[in-house]
Design an enzyme around this catalytic site. Structure first.
Site: not given
Length: 137
Positions: A79, A86
């Site tokens: 994660e 991102e």
């Protein structure tokens, strides 16, 4: 001049290695940033903590703990890496849509999904028989 440049590089290497605690502080700040800014990270941490508490309740043995810890930490790490991808894509595209940026983000999200599925499978293997035994024995 070339010698001065070499000396500065060597000084930077020494300085970088001298401040281990600073590196740890930066790393902890990175984890805090992901936790503060990413809704999914909060969910992964909450579910991971629940899984760890269940491990205590069901008194897992050493090998079971290793599998549980591997799956929980792997989800957290992936994660964090997803968030890194991102942010890098957003930085390079200046928050504008780009088809390659979308592919990168989708693949990183897919890695999180697969890792979370792995964690669920590990959870079923570890806790399924124990929960079954609790209710049906």
């Amino acid at each position: 001049m070339l010698m001065d440049l070499k000396d500065k590089r060597e000084e930077q290497k020494v300085d970088k290695n001298k401040h281990f605690l600073m590196s740890v502080e930066f790393a902890l700040q990175g984890v805090k940033t992901v936790f503060d800014e990413e809704r999914n990270m909060k969910k992964h941490v909450a579910l991971g903590i629940i899984a760890l508490i269940m491990g205590l309740i069901f008194q897992l043995d050493r090998m079971e703990w290793l599998w549980l810890l591997l799956s929980v930490f792997l989800v957290w790490i992936v994660e964090i890496m997803n968030t890194v991808f991102e942010n890098v894509v957003d930085m390079f595209t200046d928050f504008h849509f780009h088809p390659i940026g979308k592919k990168i983000k989708d693949m990183a999200a897919g890695a999180v999904l697969l890792t979370a599925c792995f964690a669920v499978i590990v959870g079923i293997i570890l806790f399924g028989p124990k929960i079954y035994q609790l209710f049906f024995n």
